[in-house]
Motif scaffolding. Structure first.
Motif, PDB file in Angstrom:
ATOM      1  N   ALA A   1      85.532  26.768   5.393  1.00 39.70           N
ATOM      2  CA  ALA A   1      86.599  25.843   4.991  1.00 39.70           C
ATOM      3  C   ALA A   1      87.934  26.570   4.858  1.00 39.70           C
ATOM      4  CB  ALA A   1      86.227  25.164   3.677  1.00 39.70           C
ATOM      5  N   LEU A   2      87.915  27.778   4.293  1.00 41.40           N
ATOM      6  CA  LEU A   2      89.150  28.543   4.139  1.00 41.40           C
ATOM      7  C   LEU A   2      89.724  28.950   5.499  1.00 41.40           C
ATOM      8  CD1 LEU A   2      88.208  30.852   1.116  1.00 41.40           C
ATOM      9  CD2 LEU A   2      89.730  28.859   1.100  1.00 41.40           C
ATOM     10  N   LEU A   3      88.866  29.359   6.411  1.00 42.30           N
ATOM     11  CA  LEU A   3      89.331  29.764   7.736  1.00 42.30           C
ATOM     12  C   LEU A   3      89.944  28.585   8.481  1.00 42.30           C
ATOM     13  CD1 LEU A   3      86.400  32.118   8.817  1.00 42.30           C
ATOM     14  CD2 LEU A   3      88.729  32.792   8.239  1.00 42.30           C
ATOM     15  N   ILE A   4      89.295  27.427   8.394  1.00 45.26           N
ATOM     16  CA  ILE A   4      89.834  26.234   9.051  1.00 45.26           C
ATOM     17  C   ILE A   4      91.170  25.843   8.427  1.00 45.26           C
ATOM     18  CG2 ILE A   4      89.452  23.765   9.439  1.00 45.26           C
ATOM     19  CD1 ILE A   4      86.458  24.399   9.634  1.00 45.26           C
ATOM     20  N   ALA A   5      91.271  25.990   7.104  1.00 43.75           N
ATOM     21  CA  ALA A   5      92.530  25.675   6.423  1.00 43.75           C
ATOM     22  C   ALA A   5      93.644  26.607   6.877  1.00 43.75           C
ATOM     23  CB  ALA A   5      92.340  25.769   4.916  1.00 43.75           C
ATOM     24  N   VAL A   6      93.327  27.881   7.079  1.00 42.91           N
ATOM     25  CA  VAL A   6      94.332  28.837   7.551  1.00 42.91           C
ATOM     26  C   VAL A   6      94.815  28.465   8.948  1.00 42.91           C
ATOM     27  CG1 VAL A   6      94.689  31.235   8.258  1.00 42.91           C
ATOM     28  CG2 VAL A   6      93.530  30.737   6.103  1.00 42.91           C
ATOM     29  N   VAL A   7      93.877  28.112   9.822  1.00 38.24           N
ATOM     30  CA  VAL A   7      94.255  27.691  11.174  1.00 38.24           C
ATOM     31  C   VAL A   7      95.124  26.437  11.119  1.00 38.24           C
ATOM     32  CG1 VAL A   7      93.398  26.860  13.396  1.00 38.24           C
ATOM     33  CG2 VAL A   7      92.236  28.737  12.241  1.00 38.24           C
ATOM     34  N   GLY A   8      94.766  25.502  10.245  1.00 43.73           N
ATOM     35  CA  GLY A   8      95.569  24.292  10.092  1.00 43.73           C
ATOM     36  C   GLY A   8      96.964  24.583   9.589  1.00 43.73           C
ATOM     37  N   LEU A   9      97.073  25.544   8.654  1.00 36.94           N
ATOM     38  CA  LEU A   9      98.385  25.921   8.134  1.00 36.94           C
ATOM     39  C   LEU A   9      99.248  26.551   9.226  1.00 36.94           C
ATOM     40  CD1 LEU A   9     100.315  26.269   5.743  1.00 36.94           C
ATOM     41  CD2 LEU A   9      99.170  28.440   5.222  1.00 36.94           C
ATOM     42  N   VAL A  10      98.640  27.432  10.012  1.00 40.59           N
ATOM     43  CA  VAL A  10      99.378  28.049  11.127  1.00 40.59           C
ATOM     44  C   VAL A  10      99.815  26.980  12.123  1.00 40.59           C
ATOM     45  CG1 VAL A  10      99.208  29.658  13.063  1.00 40.59           C
ATOM     46  CG2 VAL A  10      98.206  30.259  10.847  1.00 40.59           C
ATOM     47  N   ALA A  11      98.956  25.991  12.352  1.00 45.03           N
ATOM     48  CA  ALA A  11      99.301  24.902  13.277  1.00 45.03           C
ATOM     49  C   ALA A  11     100.528  24.135  12.783  1.00 45.03           C
ATOM     50  CB  ALA A  11      98.112  23.965  13.436  1.00 45.03           C
ATOM     51  N   LYS A  12     100.589  23.877  11.472  1.00 52.82           N
ATOM     52  CA  LYS A  12     101.745  23.165  10.922  1.00 52.82           C
ATOM     53  C   LYS A  12     103.021  23.993  11.055  1.00 52.82           C
ATOM     54  CE  LYS A  12      99.276  20.285   7.573  1.00 52.82           C
ATOM     55  NZ  LYS A  12      99.098  19.928   6.141  1.00 52.82           N
ATOM     56  N   ILE A  13     102.900  25.302  10.816  1.00 53.92           N
ATOM     57  CA  ILE A  13     104.077  26.174  10.931  1.00 53.92           C
ATOM     58  C   ILE A  13     104.590  26.203  12.366  1.00 53.92           C
ATOM     59  CG2 ILE A  13     104.868  28.557  10.743  1.00 53.92           C
ATOM     60  CD1 ILE A  13     102.912  28.895   8.410  1.00 53.92           C
TER      61      ILE A  13
ATOM     62  N   PRO B   1      99.070  21.401  20.543  1.00 50.96           N
ATOM     63  CA  PRO B   1      98.210  20.614  19.644  1.00 50.96           C
ATOM     64  C   PRO B   1      96.733  20.707  20.015  1.00 50.96           C
ATOM     65  CG  PRO B   1     100.148  19.346  20.294  1.00 50.96           C
ATOM     66  CD  PRO B   1     100.115  20.549  21.156  1.00 50.96           C
ATOM     67  N   TYR B   2      96.442  20.706  21.304  1.00 50.10           N
ATOM     68  CA  TYR B   2      95.055  20.818  21.756  1.00 50.10           C
ATOM     69  C   TYR B   2      94.486  22.190  21.407  1.00 50.10           C
ATOM     70  CZ  TYR B   2      96.087  16.670  24.589  1.00 50.10           C
ATOM     71  OH  TYR B   2      96.443  15.408  25.011  1.00 50.10           O
ATOM     72  N   LEU B   3      95.320  23.215  21.529  1.00 50.53           N
ATOM     73  CA  LEU B   3      94.872  24.576  21.239  1.00 50.53           C
ATOM     74  C   LEU B   3      94.444  24.719  19.788  1.00 50.53           C
ATOM     75  CD1 LEU B   3      94.496  27.574  21.873  1.00 50.53           C
ATOM     76  CD2 LEU B   3      96.947  27.892  21.408  1.00 50.53           C
ATOM     77  N   PHE B   4      95.271  24.271  18.868  1.00 55.02           N
ATOM     78  CA  PHE B   4      94.952  24.457  17.460  1.00 55.02           C
ATOM     79  C   PHE B   4      93.780  23.573  17.020  1.00 55.02           C
ATOM     80  CE2 PHE B   4      99.192  26.402  17.259  1.00 55.02           C
ATOM     81  CZ  PHE B   4      98.883  27.527  16.505  1.00 55.02           C
TER      82      PHE B   4
END
Length: 294
Positions: A272-284, A214-217
């Motif tokens: 914003a798109l890049l942060i959203a992609v990182v957030g999506l990967v974090a959820k996965i 969680p800290y990493l993402f």
């Protein structure tokens, strides 16, 4: 997501956005008014209040462009241009994106390696961590030209210098986040691993790494935005002909303030798109580790 929750999140954001747009329009009228008065005086025109306001919001090279001027520029240079066109914001964003992703990848890897060393080697914690923090106090605008010049002297140009500048900005949040994450397991769990006679490697992979995810993402969201800033800054001293930085330079050279603001909007959307992609990967990743959906 429940409707009430969605409403609670959307309404405040939309309200603040509407307020900012109104303030932007007012500021545009006030800042462009002086120049418009000079133009009207030279043309012996005495427009009414409404007409005068319309004139301040429709100048070809305004001091502060109106929101609709920026929106029109973004729309035209995004959807009405060929992707290979030098005026396409998609083309320039793609050029900046390539150095951003490469620098972010280098920075994330470097940050993780440094964090692992700091957590496991006390000498690095005492000697390296203060220097890492100090490195971030140096303005990137001072470092970027030196990196470009030094690497250019050994014939390293193009993508790599910009990626290294992005790496410089992105490795720090990852390092700090991973150090915090790797140290987050409670003493009780560490003692439990010792009770099971777990090796240092087993403790690292089975306890410290899962706890640090969680800290990493979270730190990666900061790092990807910082990496984008580094890529744009890296394009400025090179006189690049492509990229969001080149659009900013061209706009400043020819006083095309609308183009400058459009490039800034493109950079914001890309971030914003890049942060959203990182957030999506974090959820996965969180779901694959058995985490509960939010």
């Amino acid at each position: 997501m429940k409707p009430d929750t969605l409403k609670d999140k959307v309404v405040p954001v939309v309200s603040i956005l509407c307020m900012l747009v109104v303030i932007w329009y007012i500021a545009a009228v006030l800042m462009n008014a002086s120049f418009q008065r000079d133009m009207n005086a030279r043309a012996n025109q005495t427009p009414g209040t409404v007409e005068f306001i319309e004139q301040t919001l429709s100048q070809p090279k305004p001091l502060l462009p109106a929101p609709h001027q920026v929106a029109q520029n973004v729309f035209e240079n995004t959807f009405l241009r060929k992707l290979s066109s030098n005026r396409s914001l998609v083309y320039h964003s793609g050029v900046t994106l390539s150095s951003t992703v490469l620098g972010f990848s280098f920075g994330t890897l470097l940050g993780i390696l440094i964090a692992v060393g700091i957590v496991h080697i006390k000498a690095l914690d005492r000697s390296l961590m203060p220097w890492i923090i100090t490195s971030q106090t140096i303005p990137i605008l001072a470092i970027a030209p030196m990196v470009i010049v030094v690497l250019g002297a050994i014939n390293i140009t193009g993508l790599i210098p910009k990626a290294l500048i992005s790496t410089y900005l992105s490795f720090f949040p990852v390092t700090v986040g991973m150090v915090k994450g790797l140290r987050s397991p409670e003493v009780m769990f560490l003692d439990l691993m010792r009770t099971y006679n777990a090796s240092a490697a087993q403790t690292f992979w089975k306890l410290r790494v899962p706890a640090s995810v969680p800290y990493l993402f979270t730190s990666m969201k900061v790092a990807i935005a910082a990496s984008l800033v580094g890529a744009i800054v890296g394009e400025l001293p090179t006189g690049a002909v492509a990229g969001i930085g080149s659009k900013l330079l061209a706009g400043s050279y020819y006083s095309q303030t609308i183009d400058i603001w459009a490039a800034l909007v493109a950079g914001s959307v890309l971030a914003a798109l890049l942060i959203a992609v990182v957030g999506l990967v974090a959820k996965i990743v969180d779901k694959s580790m058995g985490g509960r959906p939010a």
